[in-house]
Design an enzyme around this catalytic site. Sequence first.
Site, short mmCIF file in Angstrom:
data_model
loop_
_atom_site.label_atom_id
_atom_site.label_comp_id
_atom_site.label_asym_id
_atom_site.label_seq_id
_atom_site.Cartn_x
_atom_site.Cartn_y
_atom_site.Cartn_z
N TYR A 93 0.81 -1.22 0.00
CA TYR A 93 0.00 0.00 0.00
C TYR A 93 0.84 1.27 0.00
O TYR A 93 0.33 2.36 -0.24
CB TYR A 93 -0.94 0.02 1.22
CG TYR A 93 -2.01 -1.06 1.20
CD1 TYR A 93 -2.25 -1.80 0.06
CD2 TYR A 93 -2.76 -1.33 2.32
CE1 TYR A 93 -3.22 -2.79 0.04
CE2 TYR A 93 -3.74 -2.32 2.31
CZ TYR A 93 -3.96 -3.05 1.16
OH TYR A 93 -4.91 -4.03 1.14
N ASP A 147 -4.74 -7.11 5.82
CA ASP A 147 -5.98 -6.40 5.55
C ASP A 147 -7.08 -7.42 5.26
O ASP A 147 -8.18 -7.38 5.83
CB ASP A 147 -5.75 -5.48 4.34
CG ASP A 147 -6.88 -4.49 4.14
OD1 ASP A 147 -7.83 -4.50 4.93
OD2 ASP A 147 -6.83 -3.72 3.16
#
Length: 359
Positions: free
Chosen positions: A143, A245
Amino acid sequence: MGRNYRITVIKGDGIGPEIIDEAIKVLDAVSSVKGFELTYIDALMGGIAYDVTGEPLPRETIEKAKSSDAVLFGAIGGEQWDTLPRQLRPETGLLNLRKELGVYANLRPVKVFDELVEASTLKEDVIRGVDLLVVRELIGGLYFGEPKGKEGNRAFNTMVYSESEIRRVAHVAFQTAMKRNKKVCSVDKANVLDVSQLWREVVTDVAKEYPEVSLSHMYVDNAAMQLIRDPKQFDVILTGNIFGDILSDEASMLSGSIGLLPSASIGDKFGLYEPIHGSAPDIAGQGIANPIATIASASMMLKYALGEVEASECIDWAIREALKDGYRTKDISQYGAKEICSTSEFGSIIANYVGKCRK
Ligand code: NAD
Protein backbone atom coordinates in the site's frame (compact mmCIF):
# COMPACT_ATOMS: atom_id res chain seq x y z
CA MET A 1 1.39 11.62 42.71
CA GLY A 2 -1.65 9.75 41.36
CA ARG A 3 -1.74 8.22 37.92
CA ASN A 4 -3.11 10.75 35.46
CA TYR A 5 -3.24 10.12 31.72
CA ARG A 6 -4.05 12.39 28.81
CA ILE A 7 -6.24 10.86 26.13
CA THR A 8 -6.90 12.52 22.79
CA VAL A 9 -10.46 11.69 21.80
CA ILE A 10 -11.46 11.78 18.13
CA LYS A 11 -15.17 11.14 17.78
CA GLY A 12 -15.35 11.58 14.01
CA ASP A 13 -18.47 11.11 11.91
CA GLY A 14 -21.67 9.02 11.79
CA ILE A 15 -22.01 6.83 14.88
CA GLY A 16 -18.52 7.91 16.05
CA PRO A 17 -19.77 10.40 18.69
CA GLU A 18 -22.41 7.97 20.04
CA ILE A 19 -20.04 5.06 20.56
CA ILE A 20 -17.19 7.16 21.93
CA ASP A 21 -19.52 8.71 24.54
CA GLU A 22 -20.21 5.19 25.84
CA ALA A 23 -16.52 4.28 25.90
CA ILE A 24 -15.86 7.40 27.97
CA LYS A 25 -18.68 6.51 30.35
CA VAL A 26 -17.04 3.12 30.91
CA LEU A 27 -13.53 4.60 31.19
CA ASP A 28 -14.78 7.04 33.84
CA ALA A 29 -16.31 4.17 35.79
CA VAL A 30 -13.17 2.03 35.68
CA SER A 31 -10.78 4.87 36.45
CA SER A 32 -12.75 5.73 39.57
CA VAL A 33 -12.73 2.06 40.69
CA LYS A 34 -9.02 1.65 39.99
CA GLY A 35 -7.89 5.03 41.31
CA PHE A 36 -6.43 6.81 38.29
CA GLU A 37 -7.46 9.91 36.39
CA LEU A 38 -8.10 10.43 32.71
CA THR A 39 -8.03 13.83 31.04
CA TYR A 40 -9.76 13.90 27.66
CA ILE A 41 -8.69 16.25 24.88
CA ASP A 42 -11.18 16.49 22.01
CA ALA A 43 -9.80 16.64 18.49
CA LEU A 44 -11.28 16.74 14.99
CA MET A 45 -10.71 14.33 12.13
CA GLY A 46 -12.67 13.15 9.11
CA GLY A 47 -15.70 14.76 7.51
CA ILE A 48 -16.46 16.92 10.50
CA ALA A 49 -12.89 18.24 10.48
CA TYR A 50 -13.24 19.06 6.79
CA ASP A 51 -16.51 20.91 7.43
CA VAL A 52 -15.03 22.95 10.29
CA THR A 53 -11.44 23.52 9.13
CA GLY A 54 -11.32 22.65 5.42
CA GLU A 55 -9.03 19.63 5.94
CA PRO A 56 -9.64 16.08 7.17
CA LEU A 57 -6.66 16.04 9.53
CA PRO A 58 -5.90 19.48 11.00
CA ARG A 59 -2.34 20.04 12.26
CA GLU A 60 -3.80 20.72 15.71
CA THR A 61 -5.14 17.15 15.88
CA ILE A 62 -1.72 15.69 15.10
CA GLU A 63 -0.14 17.86 17.79
CA LYS A 64 -2.76 16.91 20.38
CA ALA A 65 -2.32 13.22 19.52
CA LYS A 66 1.45 13.41 19.84
CA SER A 67 1.32 15.15 23.19
CA SER A 68 -1.03 12.64 24.83
CA ASP A 69 -0.62 9.13 26.22
CA ALA A 70 -3.01 7.54 23.71
CA VAL A 71 -5.62 8.32 21.08
CA LEU A 72 -9.14 6.91 21.24
CA PHE A 73 -10.96 7.12 17.93
CA GLY A 74 -14.54 6.39 16.81
CA ALA A 75 -15.02 6.33 13.03
CA ILE A 76 -15.00 8.63 10.03
CA GLY A 77 -16.67 8.94 6.66
CA GLY A 78 -20.02 9.49 5.00
CA GLU A 79 -21.59 9.95 1.59
CA GLN A 80 -21.54 13.73 1.73
CA TRP A 81 -17.72 13.70 1.59
CA ASP A 82 -17.35 10.91 -1.00
CA THR A 83 -17.06 13.27 -3.96
CA LEU A 84 -14.22 15.35 -2.50
CA PRO A 85 -10.76 15.04 -4.07
CA ARG A 86 -8.77 12.17 -2.50
CA GLN A 87 -6.53 14.37 -0.34
CA LEU A 88 -9.57 15.99 1.33
CA ARG A 89 -11.53 12.82 1.99
CA PRO A 90 -12.09 11.63 5.58
CA GLU A 91 -10.23 8.32 4.98
CA THR A 92 -7.12 10.25 3.92
CA GLY A 93 -7.17 11.94 7.32
CA LEU A 94 -7.04 8.57 9.08
CA LEU A 95 -4.29 7.14 6.84
CA ASN A 96 -2.23 10.26 7.43
CA LEU A 97 -2.75 10.14 11.19
CA ARG A 98 -1.49 6.52 11.27
CA LYS A 99 1.57 7.54 9.25
CA GLU A 100 2.20 10.63 11.43
CA LEU A 101 2.03 8.55 14.60
CA GLY A 102 4.22 5.81 13.11
CA VAL A 103 1.80 3.11 14.22
CA TYR A 104 3.28 0.20 12.31
CA ALA A 105 1.53 -2.70 14.05
CA ASN A 106 -2.21 -3.22 13.90
CA LEU A 107 -3.56 -5.61 16.51
CA ARG A 108 -6.98 -7.15 16.01
CA PRO A 109 -8.12 -9.67 18.58
CA VAL A 110 -10.94 -11.97 17.58
CA LYS A 111 -12.69 -13.59 20.48
CA VAL A 112 -15.97 -15.40 20.06
CA PHE A 113 -18.32 -14.77 22.98
CA ASP A 114 -20.03 -18.00 24.10
CA GLU A 115 -23.34 -16.14 24.25
CA LEU A 116 -23.09 -15.13 20.60
CA VAL A 117 -21.80 -18.28 18.89
CA GLU A 118 -25.02 -18.42 16.90
CA ALA A 119 -24.27 -15.01 15.40
CA SER A 120 -21.49 -16.55 13.30
CA THR A 121 -22.18 -18.06 9.90
CA LEU A 122 -19.89 -20.98 10.82
CA LYS A 123 -20.78 -24.10 12.77
CA GLU A 124 -20.75 -23.84 16.55
CA ASP A 125 -18.05 -26.50 17.12
CA VAL A 126 -15.68 -24.67 14.74
CA ILE A 127 -16.24 -21.33 16.36
CA ARG A 128 -16.78 -21.86 20.10
CA GLY A 129 -13.66 -20.86 22.03
CA VAL A 130 -11.91 -18.99 19.18
CA ASP A 131 -9.43 -16.52 20.66
CA LEU A 132 -6.84 -15.26 18.20
CA LEU A 133 -4.97 -12.07 17.44
CA VAL A 134 -3.97 -10.78 14.01
CA VAL A 135 -0.85 -8.58 14.03
CA ARG A 136 -0.75 -6.76 10.70
CA GLU A 137 2.06 -4.51 9.46
CA LEU A 138 0.25 -1.22 8.83
CA ILE A 139 2.41 1.45 7.22
CA GLY A 140 4.56 -0.43 4.69
CA GLY A 141 4.29 -3.10 2.01
CA LEU A 142 2.16 -2.93 -1.11
CA TYR A 143 0.00 0.00 0.00
CA PHE A 144 2.94 2.34 0.42
CA GLY A 145 5.68 0.91 -1.86
CA GLU A 146 7.32 3.01 -4.58
CA PRO A 147 7.27 3.15 -7.54
CA LYS A 148 3.57 3.10 -8.17
CA GLY A 149 1.39 4.64 -10.82
CA LYS A 150 -0.18 4.35 -14.22
CA GLU A 151 1.57 4.60 -17.57
CA GLY A 152 -0.70 4.38 -20.57
CA ASN A 153 -2.47 1.06 -20.37
CA ARG A 154 -0.27 -0.32 -17.53
CA ALA A 155 -0.63 0.34 -13.81
CA PHE A 156 1.64 -0.89 -11.03
CA ASN A 157 2.31 -0.98 -7.30
CA THR A 158 5.38 -2.24 -5.47
CA MET A 159 5.48 -4.61 -2.55
CA VAL A 160 8.58 -3.71 -0.60
CA TYR A 161 9.70 -4.39 2.97
CA SER A 162 13.02 -3.58 4.58
CA GLU A 163 14.51 -5.82 7.21
CA SER A 164 13.92 -3.20 9.93
CA GLU A 165 10.23 -2.85 9.04
CA ILE A 166 9.74 -6.60 9.36
CA ARG A 167 11.81 -6.87 12.52
CA ARG A 168 9.88 -4.25 14.50
CA VAL A 169 6.43 -5.67 13.76
CA ALA A 170 7.69 -9.20 14.40
CA HIS A 171 8.82 -8.11 17.88
CA VAL A 172 5.29 -6.85 18.59
CA ALA A 173 3.86 -10.23 17.56
CA PHE A 174 6.29 -12.23 19.71
CA GLN A 175 5.86 -9.92 22.70
CA THR A 176 2.08 -10.23 22.56
CA ALA A 177 2.36 -14.00 22.07
CA MET A 178 4.40 -14.15 25.29
CA LYS A 179 1.36 -12.74 27.12
CA ARG A 180 -0.99 -15.19 25.38
CA ASN A 181 -0.55 -18.84 24.33
CA LYS A 182 3.01 -18.43 23.03
CA LYS A 183 2.33 -19.38 19.41
CA VAL A 184 3.07 -17.23 16.36
CA CYS A 185 2.03 -18.20 12.84
CA SER A 186 3.74 -15.97 10.29
CA VAL A 187 1.79 -15.68 7.04
CA ASP A 188 3.48 -14.89 3.72
CA LYS A 189 3.77 -16.01 0.10
CA ALA A 190 7.42 -17.08 0.24
CA ASN A 191 6.96 -19.70 -2.48
CA VAL A 192 6.39 -16.91 -5.01
CA LEU A 193 7.51 -13.52 -3.66
CA ASP A 194 11.08 -12.38 -2.92
CA VAL A 195 9.75 -9.90 -0.38
CA SER A 196 8.08 -12.81 1.46
CA GLN A 197 11.35 -14.77 1.50
CA LEU A 198 12.98 -11.87 3.33
CA TRP A 199 9.92 -11.65 5.61
CA ARG A 200 10.34 -15.35 6.52
CA GLU A 201 14.10 -15.04 7.15
CA VAL A 202 13.74 -12.01 9.39
CA VAL A 203 10.80 -13.44 11.38
CA THR A 204 12.77 -16.66 11.90
CA ASP A 205 15.70 -14.62 13.17
CA VAL A 206 13.55 -12.54 15.57
CA ALA A 207 12.03 -15.77 16.92
CA LYS A 208 15.46 -16.73 18.34
CA GLU A 209 14.98 -13.98 20.95
CA TYR A 210 11.75 -15.62 22.13
CA PRO A 211 12.65 -19.28 22.72
CA GLU A 212 9.40 -19.91 24.62
CA VAL A 213 7.29 -18.97 21.62
CA SER A 214 6.71 -21.58 18.92
CA LEU A 215 6.85 -20.20 15.40
CA SER A 216 5.21 -21.66 12.32
CA HIS A 217 4.97 -20.31 8.77
CA MET A 218 1.98 -20.54 6.46
CA TYR A 219 1.28 -19.40 2.91
CA VAL A 220 -1.45 -16.80 2.74
CA ASP A 221 -3.78 -18.85 0.53
CA ASN A 222 -3.63 -21.71 3.02
CA ALA A 223 -4.11 -19.30 5.94
CA ALA A 224 -7.30 -17.95 4.34
CA MET A 225 -8.59 -21.51 4.18
CA GLN A 226 -7.42 -22.57 7.66
CA LEU A 227 -9.13 -19.56 9.27
CA ILE A 228 -12.47 -20.93 8.16
CA ARG A 229 -11.63 -24.64 8.54
CA ASP A 230 -10.14 -24.58 12.03
CA PRO A 231 -9.63 -21.09 13.50
CA LYS A 232 -8.83 -22.49 16.96
CA GLN A 233 -5.40 -23.62 15.75
CA PHE A 234 -4.24 -19.97 15.80
CA ASP A 235 -2.96 -17.85 18.66
CA VAL A 236 -1.08 -14.91 17.06
CA ILE A 237 -1.07 -14.46 13.27
CA LEU A 238 1.71 -12.16 12.07
CA THR A 239 1.51 -10.81 8.53
CA GLY A 240 2.17 -7.90 6.15
CA ASN A 241 -0.10 -5.07 5.15
CA ILE A 242 -2.20 -6.41 2.27
CA PHE A 243 -2.40 -10.01 3.53
CA GLY A 244 -3.32 -8.68 6.98
CA ASP A 245 -5.98 -6.40 5.55
CA ILE A 246 -7.75 -9.32 3.96
CA LEU A 247 -7.15 -11.95 6.66
CA SER A 248 -8.18 -9.66 9.52
CA ASP A 249 -11.51 -8.91 7.85
CA GLU A 250 -12.02 -12.61 7.26
CA ALA A 251 -11.12 -13.37 10.87
CA SER A 252 -13.41 -10.64 12.18
CA MET A 253 -16.41 -12.32 10.61
CA LEU A 254 -15.81 -15.42 12.74
CA SER A 255 -17.44 -13.50 15.57
CA GLY A 256 -20.54 -12.70 13.56
CA SER A 257 -20.95 -8.97 14.17
CA ILE A 258 -18.79 -6.08 13.11
CA GLY A 259 -19.97 -4.09 16.14
CA LEU A 260 -18.01 -6.31 18.54
CA LEU A 261 -14.40 -6.06 17.45
CA PRO A 262 -11.76 -3.65 18.70
CA SER A 263 -8.31 -2.80 17.38
CA ALA A 264 -5.09 -1.16 18.45
CA SER A 265 -2.51 0.39 16.17
CA ILE A 266 0.79 0.79 17.92
CA GLY A 267 4.28 2.06 17.20
CA ASP A 268 7.36 2.89 19.24
CA LYS A 269 5.88 6.08 20.72
CA PHE A 270 2.15 6.32 20.06
CA GLY A 271 -0.99 4.21 19.98
CA LEU A 272 -4.34 4.63 18.25
CA TYR A 273 -7.34 2.63 19.53
CA GLU A 274 -10.47 2.21 17.43
CA PRO A 275 -13.30 -0.17 16.56
CA ILE A 276 -12.80 -2.05 13.29
CA HIS A 277 -16.08 -0.87 11.81
CA GLY A 278 -16.80 2.37 9.98
CA SER A 279 -19.11 5.29 10.71
CA ALA A 280 -22.30 3.32 9.85
CA PRO A 281 -24.20 6.32 8.41
CA ASP A 282 -27.26 4.08 7.89
CA ILE A 283 -27.86 3.90 11.65
CA ALA A 284 -26.23 7.13 12.87
CA GLY A 285 -28.29 9.22 15.28
CA GLN A 286 -30.76 6.43 16.02
CA GLY A 287 -29.20 5.25 19.28
CA ILE A 288 -28.93 1.65 18.09
CA ALA A 289 -25.19 1.29 17.37
CA ASN A 290 -23.37 -1.41 19.29
CA PRO A 291 -20.72 0.28 21.47
CA ILE A 292 -18.88 -2.97 22.39
CA ALA A 293 -16.13 -2.63 19.75
CA THR A 294 -15.29 0.87 20.97
CA ILE A 295 -15.49 0.00 24.66
CA ALA A 296 -13.22 -3.00 24.00
CA SER A 297 -10.83 -0.67 22.12
CA ALA A 298 -10.73 1.54 25.21
CA SER A 299 -9.87 -1.59 27.18
CA MET A 300 -6.96 -2.32 24.81
CA MET A 301 -5.82 1.27 25.30
CA LEU A 302 -5.71 0.79 29.07
CA LYS A 303 -3.67 -2.38 28.66
CA TYR A 304 -1.23 -1.48 25.88
CA ALA A 305 -0.81 2.30 26.23
CA LEU A 306 -1.30 2.93 29.94
CA GLY A 307 -0.30 -0.39 31.52
CA GLU A 308 -3.59 -0.41 33.49
CA VAL A 309 -4.04 -4.15 33.02
CA GLU A 310 -6.52 -4.73 35.85
CA ALA A 311 -8.75 -1.92 34.61
CA SER A 312 -8.64 -3.42 31.14
CA GLU A 313 -9.58 -6.85 32.52
CA CYS A 314 -12.49 -5.27 34.41
CA ILE A 315 -13.91 -3.84 31.20
CA ASP A 316 -13.56 -7.16 29.36
CA TRP A 317 -15.23 -8.91 32.29
CA ALA A 318 -18.06 -6.34 32.35
CA ILE A 319 -18.76 -6.80 28.63
CA ARG A 320 -18.97 -10.58 29.10
CA GLU A 321 -21.24 -10.24 32.16
CA ALA A 322 -23.61 -7.90 30.31
CA LEU A 323 -23.85 -10.38 27.43
CA LYS A 324 -24.25 -13.32 29.82
CA ASP A 325 -27.15 -11.56 31.51
CA GLY A 326 -28.91 -11.15 28.17
CA TYR A 327 -28.39 -7.45 27.41
CA ARG A 328 -28.15 -6.84 23.66
CA THR A 329 -28.12 -3.97 21.22
CA LYS A 330 -30.33 -4.26 18.16
CA ASP A 331 -27.68 -5.77 15.82
CA ILE A 332 -27.31 -8.86 18.03
CA SER A 333 -30.83 -8.90 19.47
CA GLN A 334 -31.80 -12.22 17.82
CA TYR A 335 -29.16 -14.10 19.85
CA GLY A 336 -30.34 -14.75 23.39
CA ALA A 337 -31.64 -11.27 24.23
CA LYS A 338 -33.48 -10.80 27.53
CA GLU A 339 -33.45 -7.04 27.13
CA ILE A 340 -32.80 -4.94 24.02
CA CYS A 341 -30.94 -1.74 24.87
CA SER A 342 -30.07 1.51 23.17
CA THR A 343 -26.42 2.44 22.67
CA SER A 344 -26.50 4.64 25.73
CA GLU A 345 -28.33 2.13 27.93
CA PHE A 346 -25.81 -0.56 26.98
CA GLY A 347 -22.89 1.75 27.88
CA SER A 348 -24.49 2.47 31.26
CA ILE A 349 -25.00 -1.25 31.90
CA ILE A 350 -21.34 -2.02 31.21
CA ALA A 351 -20.24 0.93 33.36
CA ASN A 352 -22.44 -0.46 36.12
CA TYR A 353 -20.82 -3.91 35.92
CA VAL A 354 -17.39 -2.30 35.96
CA GLY A 355 -18.35 -0.83 39.34
CA LYS A 356 -18.79 -4.40 40.62
CA CYS A 357 -15.50 -5.70 39.23
CA ARG A 358 -13.34 -7.34 41.89
CA LYS A 359 -10.16 -7.91 39.85
P1 NAD B 1 -19.49 0.34 8.24
O1 NAD B 1 -18.56 -0.52 9.03
O2 NAD B 1 -19.65 1.72 8.67
O3 NAD B 1 -20.94 -0.34 8.22
C1 NAD B 1 -21.19 -1.64 7.66
C2 NAD B 1 -22.52 -2.19 8.24
O4 NAD B 1 -22.30 -2.55 9.59
C3 NAD B 1 -23.64 -1.16 8.24
O5 NAD B 1 -24.86 -1.80 7.97
C4 NAD B 1 -23.65 -0.63 9.67
O6 NAD B 1 -24.89 -0.18 10.11
C5 NAD B 1 -23.17 -1.85 10.45
N1 NAD B 1 -22.40 -1.44 11.65
C6 NAD B 1 -21.16 -0.92 11.68
N2 NAD B 1 -20.81 -0.64 12.94
C7 NAD B 1 -21.84 -1.00 13.72
C8 NAD B 1 -22.08 -0.95 15.12
N3 NAD B 1 -21.17 -0.48 15.99
N4 NAD B 1 -23.27 -1.41 15.59
C9 NAD B 1 -24.19 -1.90 14.76
N5 NAD B 1 -24.02 -1.98 13.42
C10 NAD B 1 -22.86 -1.52 12.90
O7 NAD B 1 -18.98 0.25 6.73
P2 NAD B 1 -19.54 1.02 5.43
O8 NAD B 1 -21.03 1.17 5.50
O9 NAD B 1 -18.91 0.33 4.30
O10 NAD B 1 -18.87 2.46 5.50
C11 NAD B 1 -19.52 3.62 6.03
C12 NAD B 1 -18.52 4.76 6.09
O11 NAD B 1 -17.49 4.43 7.03
C13 NAD B 1 -17.81 5.02 4.75
O12 NAD B 1 -17.70 6.40 4.60
C14 NAD B 1 -16.44 4.38 4.95
O13 NAD B 1 -15.44 4.99 4.16
C15 NAD B 1 -16.22 4.62 6.42
N6 NAD B 1 -15.26 3.68 7.07
C16 NAD B 1 -14.53 4.22 8.08
C17 NAD B 1 -13.68 3.39 8.78
C18 NAD B 1 -12.93 4.00 9.94
O14 NAD B 1 -13.28 5.06 10.38
N7 NAD B 1 -11.93 3.32 10.48
C19 NAD B 1 -13.57 2.04 8.48
C20 NAD B 1 -14.38 1.52 7.47
C21 NAD B 1 -15.22 2.36 6.77
